[in-house]
Design a protein around this motif. Structure first.
Motif, PDB file in Angstrom:
ATOM      1  N   ILE A  40      36.285  49.621  42.525  1.00 43.30           N
ATOM      2  CA  ILE A  40      35.700  50.106  41.147  1.00 43.30           C
ATOM      3  C   ILE A  40      34.342  50.678  41.319  1.00 43.30           C
ATOM      4  CG2 ILE A  40      34.785  49.336  38.558  1.00 43.30           C
ATOM      5  CD1 ILE A  40      37.127  47.456  38.360  1.00 43.30           C
ATOM      6  N   VAL A  41      33.994  51.763  41.156  1.00 44.67           N
ATOM      7  CA  VAL A  41      32.597  52.454  41.305  1.00 44.67           C
ATOM      8  C   VAL A  41      31.719  52.020  40.180  1.00 44.67           C
ATOM      9  CG1 VAL A  41      31.557  54.538  41.507  1.00 44.67           C
ATOM     10  CG2 VAL A  41      33.754  54.311  42.222  1.00 44.67           C
ATOM     11  N   GLU A  42      32.126  52.051  38.836  1.00 40.81           N
ATOM     12  CA  GLU A  42      31.575  51.368  37.766  1.00 40.81           C
ATOM     13  C   GLU A  42      32.124  51.338  36.677  1.00 40.81           C
ATOM     14  OE1 GLU A  42      28.321  54.522  36.896  1.00 40.81           O
ATOM     15  OE2 GLU A  42      29.779  55.892  36.599  1.00 40.81           O
ATOM     16  N   SER A  43      32.025  50.355  35.548  1.00 37.11           N
ATOM     17  CA  SER A  43      32.823  50.207  34.556  1.00 37.11           C
ATOM     18  C   SER A  43      31.930  49.606  33.413  1.00 37.11           C
ATOM     19  CB  SER A  43      33.837  49.206  34.925  1.00 37.11           C
ATOM     20  OG  SER A  43      33.341  47.779  35.006  1.00 37.11           O
ATOM     21  N   TRP A  44      32.323  50.168  32.376  1.00 34.82           N
ATOM     22  CA  TRP A  44      31.502  49.546  31.051  1.00 34.82           C
ATOM     23  C   TRP A  44      32.899  48.604  30.056  1.00 34.82           C
ATOM     24  CZ3 TRP A  44      31.205  54.139  33.573  1.00 34.82           C
ATOM     25  CH2 TRP A  44      29.919  54.675  33.716  1.00 34.82           C
ATOM     26  N   GLY A  45      32.523  47.596  29.611  1.00 32.05           N
ATOM     27  CA  GLY A  45      33.381  46.820  28.734  1.00 32.05           C
ATOM     28  C   GLY A  45      34.500  46.064  29.683  1.00 32.05           C
ATOM     29  N   GLN A  46      35.805  45.900  29.494  1.00 31.53           N
ATOM     30  CA  GLN A  46      36.652  45.120  30.201  1.00 31.53           C
ATOM     31  C   GLN A  46      37.610  46.012  30.952  1.00 31.53           C
ATOM     32  OE1 GLN A  46      36.599  41.898  30.571  1.00 31.53           O
ATOM     33  NE2 GLN A  46      34.715  41.968  29.493  1.00 31.53           N
ATOM     34  N   ALA A  47      37.466  46.023  32.334  1.00 29.01           N
ATOM     35  CA  ALA A  47      38.331  46.876  33.022  1.00 29.01           C
ATOM     36  C   ALA A  47      39.668  46.656  33.084  1.00 29.01           C
ATOM     37  CB  ALA A  47      37.538  46.793  34.566  1.00 29.01           C
ATOM     38  N   ASP A  48      39.974  45.389  32.906  1.00 23.45           N
ATOM     39  CA  ASP A  48      41.245  45.051  32.656  1.00 23.45           C
ATOM     40  C   ASP A  48      42.093  44.889  31.392  1.00 23.45           C
ATOM     41  OD1 ASP A  48      39.857  42.792  31.690  1.00 23.45           O
ATOM     42  OD2 ASP A  48      40.778  41.327  33.098  1.00 23.45           O
ATOM     43  N   ALA A  49      41.318  45.526  30.210  1.00 17.82           N
ATOM     44  CA  ALA A  49      41.972  45.713  29.197  1.00 17.82           C
ATOM     45  C   ALA A  49      43.306  46.415  28.997  1.00 17.82           C
ATOM     46  CB  ALA A  49      40.857  46.528  28.239  1.00 17.82           C
ATOM     47  N   VAL A  50      44.017  45.777  28.385  1.00 20.37           N
ATOM     48  CA  VAL A  50      45.532  46.471  28.565  1.00 20.37           C
ATOM     49  C   VAL A  50      45.824  47.397  27.345  1.00 20.37           C
ATOM     50  CG1 VAL A  50      48.121  45.803  28.336  1.00 20.37           C
ATOM     51  CG2 VAL A  50      46.665  44.495  29.499  1.00 20.37           C
ATOM     52  N   ILE A  51      46.232  48.648  27.791  1.00 17.49           N
ATOM     53  CA  ILE A  51      46.267  49.857  26.730  1.00 17.49           C
ATOM     54  C   ILE A  51      47.706  50.385  26.998  1.00 17.49           C
ATOM     55  CG2 ILE A  51      43.589  50.114  26.674  1.00 17.49           C
ATOM     56  CD1 ILE A  51      44.589  52.862  28.325  1.00 17.49           C
ATOM     57  N   TYR A  52      47.958  51.110  25.827  1.00 19.63           N
ATOM     58  CA  TYR A  52      48.916  52.249  25.937  1.00 19.63           C
ATOM     59  C   TYR A  52      48.410  53.552  26.546  1.00 19.63           C
ATOM     60  CZ  TYR A  52      52.388  49.268  23.417  1.00 19.63           C
ATOM     61  OH  TYR A  52      53.100  48.237  22.845  1.00 19.63           O
ATOM     62  N   PRO A  53      48.615  54.023  27.633  1.00 21.50           N
ATOM     63  CA  PRO A  53      47.937  55.225  28.163  1.00 21.50           C
ATOM     64  C   PRO A  53      48.426  56.413  27.271  1.00 21.50           C
ATOM     65  CG  PRO A  53      49.670  54.651  29.643  1.00 21.50           C
ATOM     66  CD  PRO A  53      49.623  53.579  28.582  1.00 21.50           C
ATOM     67  N   ARG A  54      49.481  56.364  26.448  1.00 23.76           N
ATOM     68  CA  ARG A  54      49.919  57.376  25.559  1.00 23.76           C
ATOM     69  C   ARG A  54      49.888  58.640  26.599  1.00 23.76           C
ATOM     70  NH1 ARG A  54      49.663  56.073  20.217  1.00 23.76           N
ATOM     71  NH2 ARG A  54      51.058  58.075  19.789  1.00 23.76           N
ATOM     72  N   SER A  55      49.506  59.786  25.987  1.00 23.81           N
ATOM     73  CA  SER A  55      49.830  61.094  26.670  1.00 23.81           C
ATOM     74  C   SER A  55      48.986  61.352  27.983  1.00 23.81           C
ATOM     75  CB  SER A  55      49.775  62.381  25.641  1.00 23.81           C
ATOM     76  OG  SER A  55      51.087  62.465  24.868  1.00 23.81           O
ATOM     77  N   SER A  56      47.862  60.419  28.138  1.00 21.07           N
ATOM     78  CA  SER A  56      47.173  60.776  29.248  1.00 21.07           C
ATOM     79  C   SER A  56      47.748  60.390  30.566  1.00 21.07           C
ATOM     80  CB  SER A  56      45.985  59.606  29.252  1.00 21.07           C
ATOM     81  OG  SER A  56      46.530  58.218  29.555  1.00 21.07           O
ATOM     82  N   CYS A  57      48.754  59.881  30.561  1.00 21.97           N
ATOM     83  CA  CYS A  57      49.783  59.547  31.732  1.00 21.97           C
ATOM     84  C   CYS A  57      50.808  60.583  32.290  1.00 21.97           C
ATOM     85  CB  CYS A  57      50.109  57.921  32.028  1.00 21.97           C
ATOM     86  SG  CYS A  57      51.473  57.820  30.543  1.00 21.97           S
ATOM     87  N   LYS A  58      50.665  61.887  31.441  1.00 22.15           N
ATOM     88  CA  LYS A  58      51.917  62.378  31.735  1.00 22.15           C
ATOM     89  C   LYS A  58      52.092  63.030  32.852  1.00 22.15           C
ATOM     90  CE  LYS A  58      52.710  64.074  26.744  1.00 22.15           C
ATOM     91  NZ  LYS A  58      52.680  65.330  26.112  1.00 22.15           N
ATOM     92  N   MET A  59      50.832  62.975  33.892  1.00 20.49           N
ATOM     93  CA  MET A  59      51.324  63.636  35.144  1.00 20.49           C
ATOM     94  C   MET A  59      51.900  62.530  35.935  1.00 20.49           C
ATOM     95  SD  MET A  59      48.462  61.929  34.355  1.00 20.49           S
ATOM     96  CE  MET A  59      47.078  63.419  33.895  1.00 20.49           C
ATOM     97  N   VAL A  60      51.676  61.239  35.709  1.00 27.37           N
ATOM     98  CA  VAL A  60      52.713  60.169  36.287  1.00 27.37           C
ATOM     99  C   VAL A  60      54.054  60.310  35.860  1.00 27.37           C
ATOM    100  CG1 VAL A  60      52.759  57.651  36.479  1.00 27.37           C
ATOM    101  CG2 VAL A  60      50.439  58.711  36.276  1.00 27.37           C
TER     102      VAL A  60
END
Length: 335
Positions: A40-60
């Motif tokens: 991790i180069v830098e982070s704000w808040g909680q890096a391990d927060a669990v989310i739904y990536p929704r359409s941000s992960c379409k390339m995956v």
């Protein structure tokens, strides 16, 4: 899905909106910048927060299309559409329709559902010609054309959005491999496909791998490169006119691929820096997510702070008569 801490747990102020001398809105969130090594180069808040990536992960989600060999004959514009959350403009609708026709399928084979186009010209055309929107106008129709292309390769069961369908099982396996995390579960996305949850840092890790990918690497690396470069080459297909993904990719001139997701998720792939970025605004505010990603793109040297587009997402606010009304800025301690 198992219960998680509140998405707000550990969130920090990222974006402020000032009107006059009063802070009108404050948007909290989480953000992570990561290398492909997992550092991790830098982070704000909680890096391990669990989310739904929704359409941000379409390339995956599109990786199995290429890794299976099903997409071997696809052009970069097809790959850009597979990663797209498009406006339903003519350039999107016509290309998805032709893609489906080329594989012997049509609009009725999609399982994404109908959606009013966000493109004003297309919306007005439908109204003037007394036509109804169809599934081709759905912002995810390109992704679903990719799913159907993969489905033809895997067995052709028409209900390809079901979580236990071979298409979605392939997506889940790839998603977990690329994020390096077993997904704790899934939700049904707006386009009816399962959306697999992950942590923000795992999502950033996946983007960092896309950043580090090269045409001389293994099969996955080559597939990642093809999808990344297709997005960069066709920013108009990834989103559309007036949209942040298109605006900002154009402004960066090939230095990054970026993708938004519903409920204020944003990711970025920075090939020259070998970095992946993921962020989430916890209140779902899209304007705040666009401001936050703009700030991080500037911070990491892929977007000039002097580019005129920056002020659209991070800068002054004006009334409809052109009067200065306030500004959007990053919160102290962020970017």
């Amino acid at each position: 899905m198992p219960s998680n801490p509140s998405i707000d747990t550990g969130a920090v102020p990222l974006v402020e909106l000032w009107r006059g001398d009063i802070l009108e809105s404050l948007h909290r969130g989480h953000a992570v910048v990561m290398r492909p090594t997992g550092e991790i180069v830098e982070s704000w808040g909680q890096a391990d927060a669990v989310i739904y990536p929704r359409s941000s992960c379409k390339m995956v989600q599109a990786l199995p299309l290429l890794e299976s060999g099903a997409g071997r004959d696809l052009l970069p514009e097809h790959l850009a559409l597979a990663c797209a959350s498009h406006q339903g403009a003519e350039i999107h609708v016509a290309r998805v329709a032709k893609w489906l026709a080329d594989i012997g399928l049509g609009e009725s084979d999609l399982r994404c559902g109908c959606q009013d186009p966000q493109d004003i010209a297309q919306r007005d055309h439908l109204i003037k010609t007394d036509r109804q929107p169809c599934q081709l106008h759905n912002n995810c129709s390109g992704k679903h054309a990719g799913f159907l292309t993969l489905n033809r390769h895997l067995g052709d069961d028409p209900e390809y959005t079901l979580p236990d369908h071979p298409v979605q099982q392939a997506v889940r396996q790839t998603f977990e491999e690329v994020t390096g995390m077993t997904s704790p579960g899934f939700g049904i996305d707006g386009c009816s496909a399962p959306n697999f949850a992950t942590s923000l840092s795992a999502l950033a890790f996946a983007m960092a791998q896309f950043a580090a990918a090269s045409e001389t690497g293994d099969g996955r690396s080559r597939a990642m490169t093809a999808l990344r470069e297709a997005m960069i080459q066709h920013p108009d297909l990834v989103a559309g006119e007036t949209r942040a993904c298109t605006d900002l990719m154009r402004a960066m001139g090939g230095r990054a691929a970026i993708k938004t997701g519903a409920e204020a998720v944003f990711v970025a792939i920075l090939p020259q820096q070998g970095l992946g970025i993921a962020l989430k605004i916890v209140d779902g505010g899209v304007r705040a997510a666009e401001a936050a990603i703009t700030a991080l793109l500037i911070r990491h040297g892929v977007l000039s702070p002097e580019h005129p587009i920056v002020q659209k997402y991070l800068g002054p606010l004006y009334s409809r008569r052109g009067l200065h009304a306030g500004h959007v800025c990053t919160a102290p301690g962020f970017s």
